[in-house]
Scaffold this motif. Structure first.
Motif, PDB file in Angstrom:
ATOM      1  N   ASN A  61      31.555  50.675  52.635  1.00 20.86           N
ATOM      2  CA  ASN A  61      32.882  51.040  52.151  1.00 20.86           C
ATOM      3  C   ASN A  61      33.970  50.364  52.970  1.00 20.86           C
ATOM      4  N   MET A  62      33.800  50.324  54.280  1.00 22.64           N
ATOM      5  CA  MET A  62      34.790  49.690  55.153  1.00 22.64           C
ATOM      6  C   MET A  62      34.837  48.180  54.919  1.00 22.64           C
ATOM      7  N   ILE A  63      33.664  47.558  54.690  1.00 26.91           N
ATOM      8  CA  ILE A  63      33.637  46.119  54.406  1.00 26.91           C
ATOM      9  C   ILE A  63      34.344  45.820  53.097  1.00 26.91           C
ATOM     10  N   TRP A  64      34.093  46.657  52.074  1.00 22.58           N
ATOM     11  CA  TRP A  64      34.720  46.426  50.774  1.00 22.58           C
ATOM     12  C   TRP A  64      36.237  46.626  50.844  1.00 22.58           C
ATOM     13  N   MET A  65      36.692  47.605  51.633  1.00 22.09           N
ATOM     14  CA  MET A  65      38.130  47.809  51.803  1.00 22.09           C
ATOM     15  C   MET A  65      38.765  46.618  52.531  1.00 22.09           C
ATOM     16  N   LYS A  66      38.034  46.051  53.485  1.00 24.84           N
ATOM     17  CA  LYS A  66      38.525  44.867  54.193  1.00 24.84           C
ATOM     18  C   LYS A  66      38.627  43.679  53.249  1.00 24.84           C
ATOM     19  N   ILE A  67      37.617  43.492  52.384  1.00 25.35           N
ATOM     20  CA  ILE A  67      37.650  42.393  51.415  1.00 25.35           C
ATOM     21  C   ILE A  67      38.815  42.577  50.443  1.00 25.35           C
ATOM     22  N   SER A  68      38.998  43.808  49.958  1.00 24.48           N
ATOM     23  CA  SER A  68      40.086  44.073  49.006  1.00 24.48           C
ATOM     24  C   SER A  68      41.445  43.820  49.644  1.00 24.48           C
TER      25      SER A  68
ATOM     26  N   HIS B 266      44.093  41.034  48.467  1.00 25.62           N
ATOM     27  CA  HIS B 266      45.449  41.463  48.106  1.00 25.62           C
ATOM     28  C   HIS B 266      46.501  40.596  48.789  1.00 25.62           C
ATOM     29  N   LYS B 267      46.303  40.312  50.074  1.00 23.40           N
ATOM     30  CA  LYS B 267      47.266  39.480  50.800  1.00 23.40           C
ATOM     31  C   LYS B 267      47.288  38.053  50.250  1.00 23.40           C
ATOM     32  N   GLU B 268      46.114  37.522  49.937  1.00 25.40           N
ATOM     33  CA  GLU B 268      46.058  36.140  49.449  1.00 25.40           C
ATOM     34  C   GLU B 268      46.649  36.023  48.048  1.00 25.40           C
ATOM     35  N   PHE B 269      46.297  36.947  47.162  1.00 23.53           N
ATOM     36  CA  PHE B 269      46.823  36.912  45.795  1.00 23.53           C
ATOM     37  C   PHE B 269      48.330  37.158  45.790  1.00 23.53           C
TER      38      PHE B 269
ATOM     39  N   LEU C  91      46.123  44.005  41.956  1.00 23.05           N
ATOM     40  CA  LEU C  91      44.976  44.877  41.692  1.00 23.05           C
ATOM     41  C   LEU C  91      44.213  44.434  40.447  1.00 23.05           C
ATOM     42  N   ILE C  92      44.911  43.799  39.500  1.00 27.21           N
ATOM     43  CA  ILE C  92      44.236  43.297  38.298  1.00 27.21           C
ATOM     44  C   ILE C  92      43.222  42.227  38.691  1.00 27.21           C
ATOM     45  N   PHE C  93      43.629  41.311  39.549  1.00 24.80           N
ATOM     46  CA  PHE C  93      42.752  40.199  39.916  1.00 24.80           C
ATOM     47  C   PHE C  93      41.676  40.641  40.903  1.00 24.80           C
ATOM     48  N   ILE C  94      41.959  41.641  41.735  1.00 19.53           N
ATOM     49  CA  ILE C  94      40.917  42.185  42.606  1.00 19.53           C
ATOM     50  C   ILE C  94      39.847  42.890  41.770  1.00 19.53           C
ATOM     51  N   SER C  95      40.264  43.604  40.726  1.00 14.74           N
ATOM     52  CA  SER C  95      39.300  44.241  39.830  1.00 14.74           C
ATOM     53  C   SER C  95      38.490  43.198  39.078  1.00 14.74           C
ATOM     54  N   LEU C  96      39.145  42.108  38.676  1.00 10.35           N
ATOM     55  CA  LEU C  96      38.433  41.016  38.007  1.00 10.35           C
ATOM     56  C   LEU C  96      37.393  40.400  38.934  1.00 10.35           C
ATOM     57  N   PHE C  97      37.760  40.167  40.179  1.00 11.14           N
ATOM     58  CA  PHE C  97      36.832  39.653  41.185  1.00 11.14           C
ATOM     59  C   PHE C  97      35.662  40.605  41.377  1.00 11.14           C
ATOM     60  N   SER C  98      35.953  41.899  41.396  1.00 11.61           N
ATOM     61  CA  SER C  98      34.907  42.898  41.653  1.00 11.61           C
ATOM     62  C   SER C  98      33.878  42.936  40.538  1.00 11.61           C
TER      63      SER C  98
ATOM     64  N   ALA D 290      25.513  32.774  47.596  1.00  8.37           N
ATOM     65  CA  ALA D 290      26.806  32.181  47.938  1.00  8.37           C
ATOM     66  C   ALA D 290      27.560  31.756  46.685  1.00  8.37           C
ATOM     67  N   VAL D 291      26.844  31.190  45.713  1.00  3.42           N
ATOM     68  CA  VAL D 291      27.489  30.774  44.464  1.00  3.42           C
ATOM     69  C   VAL D 291      28.063  31.971  43.725  1.00  3.42           C
ATOM     70  N   SER D 292      27.373  33.098  43.755  1.00  2.00           N
ATOM     71  CA  SER D 292      27.859  34.303  43.090  1.00  2.00           C
ATOM     72  C   SER D 292      29.200  34.750  43.661  1.00  2.00           C
ATOM     73  N   MET D 293      29.320  34.686  44.983  1.00  2.00           N
ATOM     74  CA  MET D 293      30.588  35.074  45.617  1.00  2.00           C
ATOM     75  C   MET D 293      31.670  34.026  45.369  1.00  2.00           C
ATOM     76  N   ILE D 294      31.302  32.750  45.475  1.00  2.00           N
ATOM     77  CA  ILE D 294      32.293  31.683  45.336  1.00  2.00           C
ATOM     78  C   ILE D 294      32.845  31.629  43.918  1.00  2.00           C
ATOM     79  N   GLN D 295      31.972  31.759  42.916  1.00  4.09           N
ATOM     80  CA  GLN D 295      32.429  31.651  41.533  1.00  4.09           C
ATOM     81  C   GLN D 295      33.310  32.824  41.120  1.00  4.09           C
ATOM     82  N   SER D 296      33.011  34.012  41.600  1.00  2.51           N
ATOM     83  CA  SER D 296      33.890  35.149  41.308  1.00  2.51           C
ATOM     84  C   SER D 296      35.242  34.972  41.985  1.00  2.51           C
ATOM     85  N   TYR D 297      35.242  34.397  43.186  1.00  2.00           N
ATOM     86  CA  TYR D 297      36.505  34.143  43.888  1.00  2.00           C
ATOM     87  C   TYR D 297      37.302  33.055  43.179  1.00  2.00           C
TER      88      TYR D 297
END
Length: 224
Positions: A43-50, A54-57, A71-78, A203-210
């Motif tokens: 949970n703490m890791i996911w909050m850190k990622i979110s 948020h700062k980058e978007f 939050l729209i794009f963070i939900s899309l990423f998720s 890694a591709v799964s994370m990169i492509q969603s980002y």
């Protein structure tokens, strides 16, 4: 008499199941979880990622009036990341490898950006069709090129995601099908290669969603 008095505290068993601690679990179910649960590491890791997303978007959008739009794009990423990771498990359908899923995400998002931009910022949208410093003789061609590149954006978003998901899974499947016909030494090498490919697919799964979320954010920032 004393033995009978304290015999109610003896361990009991019903249907060969020890139910002595059931009362404790029932009490924990009644108490709200926020009073006795602490945030887990996941949970703490996911909050850190979110928070990082948020700062980058927020920087990419550049519009501080719409503070909840990230939050729209963070939900899309998720949702893309969740579906990509599910596809890495055996016998689980990879939904993001089909255009039905990816185009459903990209097309309504791009269409809403276009409708909002052309209705509210028409002059700004027209100025994007001709890059700054373009010679007058090339302006008609630049308008055609920019229009085509704008129209194919949802298709490129959808194809990029589904093609990357299909490519890795297809390679792992083709290599895995050759396993029964290999010797024991080659089979060890094949397992090692498959583990490396699985790491690459993670890694591709994370990169492509980002990438999908960042490009959607950039397309949104162009209409403001």
């Amino acid at each position: 008499m004393m033995m009978n008095l304290f015999s109610s505290f003896d361990p009991t068993s019903n249907l060969n199941l020890s139910l002595n601690w059931m009362s404790t679990l029932i009490g924990l179910l009644i108490i709200p979880s926020l009073f006795w649960l602490i945030p887990s590491r996941m949970n703490m890791i996911w909050m850190k990622i979110s928070l990082t997303l948020h700062k980058e978007f927020k920087i990419l959008l550049g519009n501080y009036k719409s503070q909840g739009s990230t939050l729209i794009f963070i939900s899309l990423f998720s949702i893309i990341l969740f579906n990509n990771f599910l596809g890495l498990f055996p016998y689980i359908f990879t939904s993001t490898s089909h255009m039905t899923m990816t185009l459903t995400l990209a097309l309504p998002l791009w269409l809403s950006f276009m409708i909002y931009g052309w209705l509210n910022n028409t002059t700004h949208m027209l100025s994007h069709l001709v890059p700054q410093g373009t010679p007058p003789i090339l302006m008609p061609f630049m308008v055609c090129i920019e229009t085509i590149s704008n129209v194919i954006r949802p298709g490129t978003l959808a194809i990029r995601l589904s093609a990357n998901m299909i490519a890795g899974h297809l390679l792992m499947t083709l290599l895995g099908n050759t396993g029964p016909s290999m010797s024991i030494y080659m089979l060890n090498i094949l397992i090692f290669v498959q583990i490396l490919l699985l790491t690459l697919e993670t890694a591709v799964s994370m990169i492509q969603s980002y990438v999908f979320a960042v490009l959607s954010t950039l397309y949104s920032s162009e209409i403001n």
